[in-house]
Every structure is written in C-alpha cells, then in structure tokens.
Design a protein around this motif. Sequence first.
Motif, PDB file in Angstrom:
ATOM      1  N   GLY A 246      24.881  45.080  13.549  1.00 45.20           N
ATOM      2  CA  GLY A 246      24.379  45.421  11.942  1.00 45.20           C
ATOM      3  C   GLY A 246      24.794  43.841  10.937  1.00 45.20           C
ATOM      4  O   GLY A 246      24.329  44.341   9.823  1.00 45.20           O
ATOM      5  N   GLU A 247      25.978  43.385  11.704  1.00 44.35           N
ATOM      6  CA  GLU A 247      27.033  41.998  11.072  1.00 44.35           C
ATOM      7  C   GLU A 247      26.161  41.038  11.054  1.00 44.35           C
ATOM      8  O   GLU A 247      25.787  40.744  11.991  1.00 44.35           O
ATOM      9  N   SER A 248      26.566  40.106  10.153  1.00 42.23           N
ATOM     10  CA  SER A 248      25.997  38.524  10.364  1.00 42.23           C
ATOM     11  C   SER A 248      27.030  37.882  10.049  1.00 42.23           C
ATOM     12  O   SER A 248      27.539  38.136   9.191  1.00 42.23           O
ATOM     13  N   VAL A 249      27.249  36.872  11.242  1.00 43.80           N
ATOM     14  CA  VAL A 249      28.070  35.709  11.603  1.00 43.80           C
ATOM     15  C   VAL A 249      27.445  34.683  11.543  1.00 43.80           C
ATOM     16  O   VAL A 249      26.288  34.169  11.644  1.00 43.80           O
ATOM     17  N   GLY A 250      28.307  33.542  10.464  1.00 44.83           N
ATOM     18  CA  GLY A 250      28.428  32.304  10.673  1.00 44.83           C
ATOM     19  C   GLY A 250      28.659  31.491  11.396  1.00 44.83           C
ATOM     20  O   GLY A 250      29.993  31.925  11.217  1.00 44.83           O
ATOM     21  N   ILE A 251      27.884  30.338  12.438  1.00 41.94           N
ATOM     22  CA  ILE A 251      28.715  29.205  13.110  1.00 41.94           C
ATOM     23  C   ILE A 251      28.610  28.394  12.350  1.00 41.94           C
ATOM     24  O   ILE A 251      27.555  27.696  12.502  1.00 41.94           O
ATOM     25  N   VAL A 252      29.792  27.823  11.670  1.00 43.02           N
ATOM     26  CA  VAL A 252      30.118  26.713  10.582  1.00 43.02           C
ATOM     27  C   VAL A 252      29.946  25.431  11.512  1.00 43.02           C
ATOM     28  O   VAL A 252      31.354  25.337  12.524  1.00 43.02           O
TER      29      VAL A 252
ATOM     30  N   MET B 110       8.394  31.226  13.644  1.00 43.74           N
ATOM     31  CA  MET B 110       9.227  31.532  14.360  1.00 43.74           C
ATOM     32  C   MET B 110       9.873  32.852  14.360  1.00 43.74           C
ATOM     33  O   MET B 110      10.115  33.853  15.048  1.00 43.74           O
ATOM     34  N   ALA B 111      10.478  33.167  12.895  1.00 43.75           N
ATOM     35  CA  ALA B 111      10.987  34.426  12.682  1.00 43.75           C
ATOM     36  C   ALA B 111      10.398  35.278  13.241  1.00 43.75           C
ATOM     37  O   ALA B 111      10.810  36.304  14.002  1.00 43.75           O
ATOM     38  N   ALA B 112       9.106  35.509  12.204  1.00 41.88           N
ATOM     39  CA  ALA B 112       8.218  36.781  12.598  1.00 41.88           C
ATOM     40  C   ALA B 112       8.024  37.271  14.661  1.00 41.88           C
ATOM     41  O   ALA B 112       8.385  38.126  15.049  1.00 41.88           O
ATOM     42  N   MET B 113       8.301  36.285  15.193  1.00 42.67           N
ATOM     43  CA  MET B 113       8.155  35.766  16.665  1.00 42.67           C
ATOM     44  C   MET B 113       9.452  36.834  17.216  1.00 42.67           C
ATOM     45  O   MET B 113       9.412  37.225  18.380  1.00 42.67           O
ATOM     46  N   ALA B 114      10.445  36.748  16.651  1.00 43.18           N
ATOM     47  CA  ALA B 114      12.319  36.582  16.957  1.00 43.18           C
ATOM     48  C   ALA B 114      12.255  38.137  16.818  1.00 43.18           C
ATOM     49  O   ALA B 114      13.126  38.770  17.438  1.00 43.18           O
ATOM     50  N   MET B 115      11.325  38.342  15.689  1.00 46.17           N
ATOM     51  CA  MET B 115      12.001  39.648  15.169  1.00 46.17           C
ATOM     52  C   MET B 115      10.947  40.357  15.553  1.00 46.17           C
ATOM     53  O   MET B 115      10.896  42.068  15.399  1.00 46.17           O
TER      54      MET B 115
ATOM     55  N   MET C 140      15.725  35.092   4.963  1.00 44.52           N
ATOM     56  CA  MET C 140      16.719  35.655   6.127  1.00 44.52           C
ATOM     57  C   MET C 140      16.912  36.558   4.986  1.00 44.52           C
ATOM     58  O   MET C 140      17.225  37.476   6.198  1.00 44.52           O
ATOM     59  N   LEU C 141      17.492  36.356   3.497  1.00 43.83           N
ATOM     60  CA  LEU C 141      18.024  37.571   3.468  1.00 43.83           C
ATOM     61  C   LEU C 141      17.121  38.774   3.558  1.00 43.83           C
ATOM     62  O   LEU C 141      17.195  39.615   2.924  1.00 43.83           O
TER      63      LEU C 141
ATOM     64  N   ARG D  60      16.480  44.100   4.753  1.00 45.43           N
ATOM     65  CA  ARG D  60      15.075  44.974   5.875  1.00 45.43           C
ATOM     66  C   ARG D  60      15.511  45.977   6.436  1.00 45.43           C
ATOM     67  O   ARG D  60      15.031  46.576   7.628  1.00 45.43           O
ATOM     68  N   LEU D  61      15.878  45.177   8.309  1.00 42.05           N
ATOM     69  CA  LEU D  61      16.635  45.185   9.343  1.00 42.05           C
ATOM     70  C   LEU D  61      17.660  45.163   8.674  1.00 42.05           C
ATOM     71  O   LEU D  61      18.486  45.324   8.761  1.00 42.05           O
ATOM     72  N   ASN D  62      18.228  46.098  10.122  1.00 41.04           N
ATOM     73  CA  ASN D  62      19.223  46.486  10.758  1.00 41.04           C
ATOM     74  C   ASN D  62      19.409  45.468  11.818  1.00 41.04           C
ATOM     75  O   ASN D  62      21.501  46.063  12.696  1.00 41.04           O
ATOM     76  N   SER D  63      19.534  44.301  12.134  1.00 41.29           N
ATOM     77  CA  SER D  63      19.532  43.871  12.879  1.00 41.29           C
ATOM     78  C   SER D  63      20.997  43.486  12.541  1.00 41.29           C
ATOM     79  O   SER D  63      21.262  42.591  11.787  1.00 41.29           O
ATOM     80  N   ALA D  64      21.845  42.834  13.475  1.00 42.76           N
ATOM     81  CA  ALA D  64      22.917  41.327  13.814  1.00 42.76           C
ATOM     82  C   ALA D  64      22.026  40.461  13.786  1.00 42.76           C
ATOM     83  O   ALA D  64      21.419  40.281  13.798  1.00 42.76           O
TER      84      ALA D  64
END
Lengths: 325, 312
Positions: free
Chosen positions: A34-40, A164-169, A197-198, A203-207
């Motif tokens: 459920g966490e959201s991590v950024g790679i910068v 793409m996002a719809a497909m990935a989810m 994305m926000l 809405r989802l509890n995906s990480a």
Amino acid sequence: MTLLLDVQNLVVEFGPVRNPVRVVNGISFTVQAGESVGIVGESGSGKSMTALSILRLVNEPPARVSGKVLFQGRDLMQIPKRDMPAVRGKEIGMIFQEPMSSLNPVMTIGDQIDEAIFLHEDLSKAARRQRVIDLLRLVGMPDPENRLSAYPDQFSGGMRQRVMAAMAMACNPKLLIADEPTTALDVTIQAQVLAMMLDIRTRLNSAILLITHDLGVVAEICDRVVVMYAGHIMEDAGVHELFANARHPYTQGLLKSVPTLNDTRKRLHQIPGTVPPAGTIKQGCPFRPRCPMRMDRCAVEMPPLVAHGPAHRAACWATQPEGVA
Amino acid sequence: MAKYLFLRLLDAIPTVFLVLTLVFVAMRILPGDPALAVLGANADGGQLEAFREKMGLNDPLWLQYLNFLWDAVRLDFGNSLMNDQPISRMIANNLPHTIYLTLLSVLLGLSMGIPLGVIAARNRNRPPDSALRIYSLMGYAIPDFYLAAILLVVFSLNLGWFPINGEGEGFWDGLHHLILPALTLALLKSAFLGRLTRTSLLEVLGRDYIRTARAKGAQEGRVVFHHGLRNAMLPLSTGIGISILATLSGSVAVELVFNRPGIGRLLIDAITERDYPVIQAGVMMFAFFVILVNLAMDVVYLIVDPRIRIKS
Ligand SMILES: Nc1ncnc2c1ncn2[C@@H]1O[C@H](COP(=O)(O)OP(=O)(O)OP(=O)(O)O)[C@@H](O)[C@H]1O
Ligand SMILES: [Mg+2]
C-alpha cells in the motif's frame, strides 16, 4: 506494515563479463504493501533498468541481471521463466515511459485492456467488457463505451498513458510500477495524468513504485523516495524527511532545482556538470566530479548507505554522521 | 473503407490505359515489318499488302490506336497467326492453369516460409537461424528452371511419385500434376518469405508494445504470434505481393519444364512463332495480373493495418 517488495543487491550490467558496464550497481530497497515509493534520478541513472528488472523484462542478453527481487517473500529472479507471466499484470502492473510506442498499433484499445484481464481471470466476455469500461472511466477517459474500438493512433499521448494505466491496473495488482508516466507528455497533460495517479492511489490500495526525475511529482504522490545516481542509491527517506532534511549533496542539488510558487530567485539552481556516461566511473563516488563537498576519500571508495535516523539512509562521506566508520 | 477501395480502383484505370498504350507503341516500334516477319521473305508484294490490309496496318496510326483500345476493352485480341484460333479462347484455355499454379505455389510458399521465419527469429543466431540463412541463399541462387528440372528428375523420373508432364484430368489428377510445378515455385518463395518473416518479426519483437504485451502477462507464444506476427504482417504483405508477382516469370520456366499449358507457356510459344497478336495479348495479361495483384494488396493492407482504415 507488511513488506511487499524487497529488492536486494540488484545488479544490471552490459558489455564484456571481465569489464562490465554496471548501470545498476547492487542496489537494495523495499516497498511496503500500500505504500507509494518514488525513485528519482536524472536520465541514465538506471531507473528504468531497475523497474524492468523487477518484472524480469530486461533483455538478457545483452544485459545481465543478478540479485534478489523478493515479492511477498518469493524471489522472482529464481522462479522458472515460464512462471513470470502469471506474476506480470496480475500481481505487478507496469506503466511505461513511452506512451506513443507502448501500445500495439494494430489492436483496438478495448482489446488491449481486455487482454490484460483475459490472461489472468476467468470472466465472461461481457463481464470483461464492463470491467474495461469501468477501468477507462477510472483513468478519466471520456466516453469510454465508444472508445473501445478505437486504435492507439487515434489518441493523444496523455490518453494513451491513461489506456496504459487502465491496462496496468486491470487485475488490481498489489504493486503498480509507473516508469515516468508523465515525462513524454505536455505540461498541462502531465498535470492531468498526475491527478489520475493520485486518484488511483487513493481509490486502490495498491502499492506504487513511481519512477520520475521530477521531485515535484514525488512530493505530490509518494510516501517515500529513493534517490538514484549512476546506478547507485544515494539517499532514501520519507518524503517529508527528505525535503526537510536531505543529507546527500546530490539530493540537495535536486531540491534546489525544484521550482516553487513563491520563488524569489531569478534563475533556478542547476547542478553543475552532467551525468557521466553509465559505467565510466568505476571507483569511488560517481557524483564526485559534480559534488561541492567532495573529499579525497570520495575518489577511492564509494560511501556506503548509512542510517541518518529512522528510515533515512544516505551514501556520502562528507555528511555521514559522526561515529560511523 | 469502400471509398478507399473505389479510389484505388480509379487509380488503376490510368495504369491500365498506360499499359495498353505502351504495348501498342512497343508493337509499332519493333524493328521490321510485321507482315514481312509473319509471311517471310518469300512473300510477294500482293500477299504483303493483303496481310497489312487485313491487320489494319494501313489505317492511320490514331485509328489503329483507337481500334486497338476498343478491342482490348472487349477482350477481343483477334486471331492467332499460328492456328487462326481466337486469342481470347486460347487465353481462356490457358489462364486457369496459370492461376492454379499461382494459387497453390503461393499457398505452399506461405505455409513453409512464415513458420521457417518464425522459427529462425525465435532462435536468432542459433543453428535454426543459420539453417534458414543457408536455405534462403540457396533459394536466391538457384534458377527456377534448374530447380524444376531437379525436382522433375528426382520425384517424377526416379521415384515415380508424380507424373512427368501435362496437366491431368479432373480435380485429383490435376492436383497430382500440379504439385511438383507448384512446389518448385513454392520452395523459391519460401526462401524469400522465410527470410523476410525473420527480419520483420525480429524488428517488431524489439518494439515497445511487445514489452507491454509481456508486462501484461502474455506467454511467449502469444507474444510472438498475437502481437509480433500481427504487426510483422505489415512489411510482410508487401513481400507477399512481390512474391506473387514473381510467379509470372517463374510460371514461364515451370510451365516449359513440366510441359504444362499456361499463359507463360503460351507466350513462349508465341514468341518462337512470332505470333504478334498472341504476344501482345500475353503481355497484356501479365500487365493486368500485376495491376490486379497490386489492387489485392491494397485490400490486404486495409485488413492488416487499421491506421489506413482510420485515415480513409
Ligand atoms: N542495451 C544497452 N546496452 C548498453 N547500455 C544500456 C543499454 N540499455 C540501457 N543502457 C544504459 O543503462 C543506463 C540506465 O538506463 P535506464 O534506462 O535505466 O535510465 P533511466 O534512469 O531510466 O533514464 P531515463 O530518465 O532517461 O529514462 C543508461 O546509461 C543507458 O545508457
Ligand atoms: Mg527510464
């Protein structure tokens, strides 16, 4: 908190075995459920290679990938190749950096999203169709029923990234990897896709593992940030901690170059110099040539990632806390 | 979509017209007097004059041209000089054989070439890939009449599996006679199409959307056939068109070696006999075949590439 993804000592290298070019240099990081991590990191720092390695989508050869990718405790690097498709799309979804070329030009977008469901779930055609429409609505596609039979060429970059996002989810993955979902888009569209994305995030509890070179994006979406430079993790901390208390000169440089609304500076700060070509710096800290705080030791040894407090790590000789070797 | 096809059809009309004109001009600028060529040097002036009158060669050029066009439009090519038969009937008798040969050889060529290409692409730089490379090189290098002769000697003369020549009677016997000639052309086509499939597929398999397909969880087979080959069909269909057109030259050799009726055979006979009207008609048939194949290819593009459908 449950540990969802635990990447350990990930290495991606190209070129001859004896003298390899390491584009990902033994990095380790985690993502909680459920966490959201950024790679910068700047272009060429190995972000995409890291993301692709998690799904084992790096082309081997030419690349060689090693290390552990523990997903829910199971090392994806060790499972048989033919078992990966069951993970991809189902457990881990991915959005790619290039919206213009990442969709199949001869398939309708309806069929492409449908495929993502069809591959993993035993649903009737009608049920899948309804899901596809719901997904398109979720990602903010106007008039989804009528767009199902359209081809990618009929969409703008922003709309394609939504597809793409719809497909990935499509299968409610536990982890959503988004590799620079906004980089290829116009600024106004970027904002819309970010808002999407926000929205997904709430809405989802995906990480979410969000890859970007834009700290502004990270600030909006992520709980935690991993800063990469030339295949190394330079710093890794909670978002507030990182913005308030960056310990690595590279992160500090990146932060100074983020524009803010009440900015009084005439010009934005820029880190002097450019990212060295991958693998050219084999010894010491790769940021050294551009670093305002460099010391003699930096040329000899790469600093280890050391703790600067709870859940805050940085790899820098100059700012390392007292008492660490 | 219907509009696109209609436009393509309209496009073909000037081409047909141009071909007819070229044939007309070519036949007139050929060196020598057709009457003399046909009747021989021994013919006297009266015979020559009578022949010219009969063939309309004394008419003004524009009238000859208009007559020629009008005849062509009605598919009335006159009579053969060899046997005085109506040429349209000769064509009607020969054309089906060439069509069968084309269809079967293209079908066999595709069903050998595409799988070979897929196997080679999946095994890039490994033995199957090298094997296809050698096969293709041989296919490019070997002349059609030579391959036809080898197959004839091996499978008909030595092994006796297939009849030696002719076209056979009825469907099954006809097919039995057709297999070896069609196989000759099909082997050559498969060498070309196999190589082309390999190249196109490898190119497509490197694209971003292939990675997307994998990221969705598609198994390798599905990635290659459903996503890869579907997209490789775009460059491939052009190659298939070229390969179908290559049947033209191929049919000439194959029909001769296997002693089969057909347009190629008819044309060769006409050339040896200096049967000008038949040559003229044969050349036109070939030209129409080219135009027809191009039209068919446009339809194929329309099916394989939705982008063309969207635009039109
Ligand atoms: N096939 C390859 N052979 C050699 N080097 C490669 C290959 N593919 C990628 N690289 C190198 O790997 C490094 C990391 O690439 P990667 O795509 O992960 O960077 P990135 O951080 O995603 O950058 P960007 O922000 O531009 O997407 C780059 O320096 C690139 O040059
Ligand atoms: Mg990238």
